[in-house]
Design a protein around this motif. Structure first.
Motif, PDB file in Angstrom:
ATOM      1  N   ARG A   1      20.638  51.206  34.387  1.00  0.00           N
ATOM      2  CA  ARG A   1      21.953  51.513  34.959  1.00  0.00           C
ATOM      3  C   ARG A   1      21.999  51.173  36.447  1.00  0.00           C
ATOM      4  NH1 ARG A   1      23.469  57.260  31.913  1.00  0.00           N
ATOM      5  NH2 ARG A   1      23.321  56.411  29.783  1.00  0.00           N
ATOM      6  N   GLN A   2      20.915  51.450  37.142  1.00  0.00           N
ATOM      7  CA  GLN A   2      20.860  51.090  38.558  1.00  0.00           C
ATOM      8  C   GLN A   2      20.883  49.577  38.727  1.00  0.00           C
ATOM      9  OE1 GLN A   2      17.451  53.009  40.282  1.00  0.00           O
ATOM     10  NE2 GLN A   2      18.252  55.090  39.941  1.00  0.00           N
ATOM     11  N   ARG A   3      20.208  48.866  37.806  1.00  0.00           N
ATOM     12  CA  ARG A   3      20.212  47.401  37.858  1.00  0.00           C
ATOM     13  C   ARG A   3      21.633  46.861  37.696  1.00  0.00           C
ATOM     14  NH1 ARG A   3      20.745  44.251  33.732  1.00  0.00           N
ATOM     15  NH2 ARG A   3      20.141  45.885  32.245  1.00  0.00           N
ATOM     16  N   LEU A   4      22.371  47.442  36.780  1.00  0.00           N
ATOM     17  CA  LEU A   4      23.729  46.990  36.562  1.00  0.00           C
ATOM     18  C   LEU A   4      24.623  47.285  37.757  1.00  0.00           C
ATOM     19  CD1 LEU A   4      25.516  45.608  34.490  1.00  0.00           C
ATOM     20  CD2 LEU A   4      26.059  47.836  33.533  1.00  0.00           C
ATOM     21  N   GLU A   5      24.419  48.412  38.391  1.00  0.00           N
ATOM     22  CA  GLU A   5      25.215  48.739  39.578  1.00  0.00           C
ATOM     23  C   GLU A   5      24.953  47.743  40.698  1.00  0.00           C
ATOM     24  OE1 GLU A   5      27.640  50.789  39.792  1.00  0.00           O
ATOM     25  OE2 GLU A   5      27.344  51.548  37.754  1.00  0.00           O
ATOM     26  N   ARG A   6      23.699  47.272  40.815  1.00  0.00           N
ATOM     27  CA  ARG A   6      23.388  46.257  41.832  1.00  0.00           C
ATOM     28  C   ARG A   6      24.078  44.935  41.490  1.00  0.00           C
ATOM     29  NH1 ARG A   6      18.226  48.719  41.452  1.00  0.00           N
ATOM     30  NH2 ARG A   6      17.530  47.073  39.999  1.00  0.00           N
ATOM     31  N   LEU A   7      24.113  44.605  40.207  1.00  0.00           N
ATOM     32  CA  LEU A   7      24.787  43.383  39.780  1.00  0.00           C
ATOM     33  C   LEU A   7      26.292  43.444  40.059  1.00  0.00           C
ATOM     34  CD1 LEU A   7      23.135  42.479  36.348  1.00  0.00           C
ATOM     35  CD2 LEU A   7      23.070  41.142  38.450  1.00  0.00           C
ATOM     36  N   TRP A   8      26.843  44.652  39.972  1.00  0.00           N
ATOM     37  CA  TRP A   8      28.287  44.812  40.178  1.00  0.00           C
ATOM     38  C   TRP A   8      28.717  44.281  41.540  1.00  0.00           C
ATOM     39  CZ3 TRP A   8      32.360  45.567  37.273  1.00  0.00           C
ATOM     40  CH2 TRP A   8      33.557  45.968  37.853  1.00  0.00           C
ATOM     41  N   ALA A   9      27.891  44.471  42.543  1.00  0.00           N
ATOM     42  CA  ALA A   9      28.249  44.054  43.900  1.00  0.00           C
ATOM     43  C   ALA A   9      28.092  42.552  44.100  1.00  0.00           C
ATOM     44  CB  ALA A   9      27.390  44.807  44.918  1.00  0.00           C
ATOM     45  N   THR A  10      27.383  41.875  43.195  1.00  0.00           N
ATOM     46  CA  THR A  10      27.142  40.438  43.372  1.00  0.00           C
ATOM     47  C   THR A  10      27.834  39.611  42.291  1.00  0.00           C
ATOM     48  OG1 THR A  10      25.060  40.688  42.157  1.00  0.00           O
ATOM     49  CG2 THR A  10      24.958  40.811  44.567  1.00  0.00           C
ATOM     50  N   GLU A  11      27.438  39.792  41.046  1.00  0.00           N
ATOM     51  CA  GLU A  11      27.966  38.960  39.974  1.00  0.00           C
ATOM     52  C   GLU A  11      29.425  39.278  39.642  1.00  0.00           C
ATOM     53  OE1 GLU A  11      26.348  36.504  38.857  1.00  0.00           O
ATOM     54  OE2 GLU A  11      24.388  36.955  39.724  1.00  0.00           O
ATOM     55  N   PHE A  12      29.855  40.510  39.934  1.00  0.00           N
ATOM     56  CA  PHE A  12      31.211  40.917  39.553  1.00  0.00           C
ATOM     57  C   PHE A  12      32.125  41.062  40.765  1.00  0.00           C
ATOM     58  CE2 PHE A  12      28.531  42.252  36.067  1.00  0.00           C
ATOM     59  CZ  PHE A  12      29.261  41.918  34.942  1.00  0.00           C
ATOM     60  N   ASN A  13      31.756  40.439  41.862  1.00  0.00           N
ATOM     61  CA  ASN A  13      32.568  40.610  43.074  1.00  0.00           C
ATOM     62  C   ASN A  13      33.971  40.035  42.912  1.00  0.00           C
ATOM     63  OD1 ASN A  13      31.505  37.990  42.939  1.00  0.00           O
ATOM     64  ND2 ASN A  13      31.774  37.676  45.137  1.00  0.00           N
ATOM     65  N   ARG A  14      34.151  39.147  41.939  1.00  0.00           N
ATOM     66  CA  ARG A  14      35.464  38.548  41.732  1.00  0.00           C
ATOM     67  C   ARG A  14      36.430  39.504  41.037  1.00  0.00           C
ATOM     68  NH1 ARG A  14      36.938  33.161  38.109  1.00  0.00           N
ATOM     69  NH2 ARG A  14      39.018  32.859  38.995  1.00  0.00           N
ATOM     70  N   VAL A  15      35.886  40.518  40.347  1.00  0.00           N
ATOM     71  CA  VAL A  15      36.751  41.405  39.550  1.00  0.00           C
ATOM     72  C   VAL A  15      36.492  42.875  39.870  1.00  0.00           C
ATOM     73  CG1 VAL A  15      37.125  39.834  37.628  1.00  0.00           C
ATOM     74  CG2 VAL A  15      35.084  41.259  37.665  1.00  0.00           C
ATOM     75  N   THR A  16      36.177  43.164  41.114  1.00  0.00           N
ATOM     76  CA  THR A  16      35.952  44.569  41.473  1.00  0.00           C
ATOM     77  C   THR A  16      37.220  45.401  41.317  1.00  0.00           C
ATOM     78  OG1 THR A  16      36.346  43.943  43.773  1.00  0.00           O
ATOM     79  CG2 THR A  16      34.049  44.079  43.052  1.00  0.00           C
ATOM     80  N   TRP A  17      38.368  44.734  41.191  1.00  0.00           N
ATOM     81  CA  TRP A  17      39.635  45.440  40.987  1.00  0.00           C
ATOM     82  C   TRP A  17      39.836  45.864  39.537  1.00  0.00           C
ATOM     83  CZ3 TRP A  17      41.710  42.233  37.455  1.00  0.00           C
ATOM     84  CH2 TRP A  17      41.411  40.866  37.548  1.00  0.00           C
ATOM     85  N   ALA A  18      39.022  45.362  38.619  1.00  0.00           N
ATOM     86  CA  ALA A  18      39.170  45.698  37.202  1.00  0.00           C
ATOM     87  C   ALA A  18      38.480  47.024  36.900  1.00  0.00           C
ATOM     88  CB  ALA A  18      38.592  44.590  36.329  1.00  0.00           C
ATOM     89  N   GLU A  19      39.095  47.818  36.045  1.00  0.00           N
ATOM     90  CA  GLU A  19      38.502  49.097  35.670  1.00  0.00           C
ATOM     91  C   GLU A  19      37.370  48.881  34.668  1.00  0.00           C
ATOM     92  OE1 GLU A  19      39.834  53.587  34.225  1.00  0.00           O
ATOM     93  OE2 GLU A  19      41.332  52.069  34.763  1.00  0.00           O
TER      94      GLU A  19
END
Length: 707
Positions: free
Chosen positions: A575-593
């Motif tokens: 889960r911590q690994r995924l949270e780190r990915l959120w800031a990098t791989e998903f930076n284009r869709v941080t507005w999505a729930e």
């Protein structure tokens, strides 16, 4: 400043509604009826006999004139404390007595008295335009006789509030029970109608009959009228910033027609869909360009490279329709021919009618016959176009294509336009006889949701869980054909149309073809949908294919909810690994729930409905032009665009051109850099939400008009 004028007969609730409306907007409130009552009270207080058979109108007029000109009278415009003063004494209760109610019409029926009060009322209204007034220049709600026609005929909002006579009498009787003097509303109407008209609305005055409305419903309708007036006033104010700048016709249409409708594939009127199919290099894209009357991008399918179907809005002889251009069928390239055939088959299945294009110069081929077999299986009406018949002498080339059994072959030249009109006439005739004519191919009252993601992320499992029934899972192999499966799902009392795209098992020796078909099927589902549920397998590393599917949904402009499935298999480290990915791989869709769930067990699937509803509300959201420009003005003042080359671009005007997704057009004096646009998007989201929806911002650079 916004001026609201509310007129109407006795017993319609003018005072209580007007006061609440003023409170809502922070406006001043002027009860002109209280001014007439105060005049009647003052005349009685001065000993004038208002019961006399023949009253002295000149004496009453002079008495009323002194009441106003010698500062005996004052009235508060505070809706929370609308008191009336006579020589500093509060007479608010006195003027509501039955004695005053009985005599007020005798005073208000004198024309010179009305002139005195109209002048006083106009003065109170005009005073609110000042920044140091009660409303600080925001506006005023004035209610009473002659307001909409005589006192404030140019008010931004003019309303005739009315109700049936028996309803008004019942309301007056109810007030009497509460200690307010009762009156016969019919008698009051007859008296007042001698000098003013208030039973029918004048030109430009909105009639609102609240006989069958609650107080809240009446207020809501009035609030909507005022909101509209505020928006129009602000719109004119900010649009004035463009005066003196070079504007083209498209600019003017955008500025003037922003509320005429939204250009979106999911919201327009229902139209027929015609797919253009055929082998490569038979002239399909040339024909599409000819029909559209402009050069459109040519889409070619290359092995290993994903290309999308492209649809266009088209019109012929007054009939609107959707035109779909497809990649060519290729029968001589191993591994890709079936994938490209599958693309054409998806296009045909999603269409209502088909134009099948063949090459008259080459003649009939085996691939043409394969296409015919697919068209027969689809059961759609087909119009056969024999291209490259450039002149009358070449018409004989069409004869051989009668063998295909598709009816009359139409000889055309897509390059020169020869015969295209007759072809379109025939195609549209076949469209009229189609089983259905719908640009969306889905029930119009259902919101459409696409389940997308790479293979084995749990799309079908989630659909089974939401449907509360087992459905067979289909594992597609590269090169085979299967359409997306539609399923109506009820969630929290609302029906949704889910478009399932089951995963494809990739074969290593045909990797490119499988990826091609996967992208094709996913894109087809996204195009039909309004909302994309993008699924990820949280127990596995995020792959490039995951991000590619997600980007397809973003680029298509659809509302998005990110679903991380198999969350119950995650440990704390994962889960911590995924949270780190959120800031990098998903930076284009941080507005999505994000919704973390388990499709297998149903854990947290109940959170999907709210997230989906939020995303679609954002997707449909429109920001009023005045509010948008006021917001951007504050942003620009606090954080102006950086200087570039000694110049600083300035935002002149902005408008929301469409919804689904929200698209904003900014008129500026210079190019706005990508970083500043991203900053504007972040600020828009912070201010207005847009959670779950992409936001598109385009900039039109305009220069001062040359003298």
């Amino acid at each position: 400043m916004i001026r609201v004028a509310i007129d109407g007969p006795a017993g319609v609730g003018k005072s209580s509604t007007a006061k609440e409306l003023a409170r809502h907007f922070g406006f001043a409130y002027l009860d002109t009826g209280a001014m007439y009552r105060a005049c009647a009270w003052w005349c009685l207080h001065q000993g004038i006999d208002l019961d006399a058979a023949q009253i002295d109108e000149q004496q009453i007029t002079e008495t009323v004139g002194e009441f106003f000109t010698e500062d005996h009278f004052d009235i508060s415009v505070d809706p929370d404390r609308p008191i009336v003063l006579a020589d500093g004494e509060d007479i608010s209760e006195d003027i509501r007595s039955s004695e005053v109610s009985t005599h007020v019409s005798r005073v208000s029926g004198i024309i010179p008295v009305r002139h005195v009060l109209i002048a006083a009322q106009r003065a109170y209204i005009a005073r609110e335009a000042s920044g140091d007034s009660f409303s600080q220049g925001r506006g005023i709600v004035a209610e009473g006789r002659d307001i909409t026609t005589v006192v404030a005929p140019d008010a931004e909002v003019r309303v005739l509030l009315t109700a049936r006579e028996e309803v008004r009498q019942a309301r007056r009787s109810g007030q009497s029970a509460q200690g307010v003097g009762a009156e016969d509303v019919a008698k009051r109407d007859r008296m007042d109608s001698k000098v003013t008209s208030f039973l029918t609305a004048a030109d430009g005055v909105v009639t609102l009959d609240n006989s069958d409305l609650t107080f809240e419903q009446t207020l809501d309708q009035l609030i909507a009228l005022v909101d509209q007036a505020i928006e129009e006033q602000q719109y004119q104010e900010y649009a004035a910033n463009l005066e003196g700048y070079e504007l083209d016709e498209e600019d003017r249409e955008l500025i003037a027609g922003e509320d005429e409708g939204d250009a979106d594939a999911g919201s327009g009127k229902q139209v027929g869909v015609i797919a253009v199919v055929g082998r490569p290099n038979v002239g399909k894209s040339t024909l599409v360009n000819r029909i559209l009357g402009r050069r459109a991008a040519v889409v070619e399918d290359t092995p290993g490279v994903t290309r999308d179907r492209v649809s266009y809005d088209a019109e012929w002889a007054g009939t609107d329709f959707k035109l779909v251009d497809t990649g060519g069928w290729e029968a001589d390239v191993e591994g890709i021919a079936s994938a490209i055939a599958s693309q054409a088959q998806v296009a045909v299945r999603l269409a209502d009618a088909v134009i099948f294009v063949v090459d008259g110069q080459i003649g009939m081929t085996d691939t043409d016959e394969r296409i015919v077999n697919m068209l027969r299986a689809a059961g759609k009406p087909v119009t056969l176009a024999v291209n490259k018949v450039d002149d009358a002498q070449s018409e004989y080339l069409t004869a051989e294509f009668w063998k295909l059994g598709l009816g009359e072959p139409y000889g055309i030249s897509a390059m020169h336009g020869r015969g295209v009109g007759e072809l379109l006439d025939a195609a549209l005739d076949s469209l009229k006889s189609a089983d259905r004519t719908s640009g969306f191919l889905t029930p119009s009252h259902l919101r459409r949701v696409a389940l997308v993601g790479r293979p084995n992320v749990g799309k079908s499992s989630l659909l089974n869980q939401l449907a509360h029934e087992e459905r067979s899972v289909v594992n597609d192999l590269a090169g085979t054909t299967r359409d997306p499966v539609d399923e109506i799902i009820s969630m929290d009392g609302q029906d949704w149309l889910f478009i399932d795209t089951a995963g494809i098992k990739r074969r290593q020796h045909k990797l490119s073809g499988a990826e091609y078909y996967s992208s094709l099927r996913t894109q087809a589902a996204i195009e039909r949908a309004e909302l994309a549920l993008v699924l990820f397998d949280a127990s596995q590393p995020i792959a490039d294919q995951d991000l590619k599917v997600m980007s397809q949904a973003v680029d298509a402009g659809r509302a998005i909810v990110l679903v991380f499935n198999k969350w119950d298999l995650m440990d704390e480290f994962s889960r911590q690994r995924l949270e780190r990915l959120w800031a990098t791989e998903f930076n284009r869709v941080t507005w999505a729930e994000r919704v973390n769930l388990s499709a297998k067990t149903g854990w947290h699937t109940n959170r999907l409905s709210r997230a989906m509803q939020t995303a679609l509300e954002s997707w449909d959201k429109r920001i009023p032009t005045g509010k948008l420009n006021a917001f951007l003005g504050r942003i620009q003042a606090a954080h102006p665009h950086p200087l570039r080359g000694g110049k600083q671009p300035r935002i002149l005007f902005a408008t929301q051109a469409s919804t689904r997704p929200p698209r904003f057009v900014i008129f500026a004096t210079g190019f706005l850099e990508h970083g500043y646009r991203r900053y504007l998007e972040r600020q828009l989201r912070e201010e207005f939400g847009f959670e779950g929806s992409p936001v598109q911002i385009s900039v039109k650079v305009r220069e001062k008009r040359r003298k």
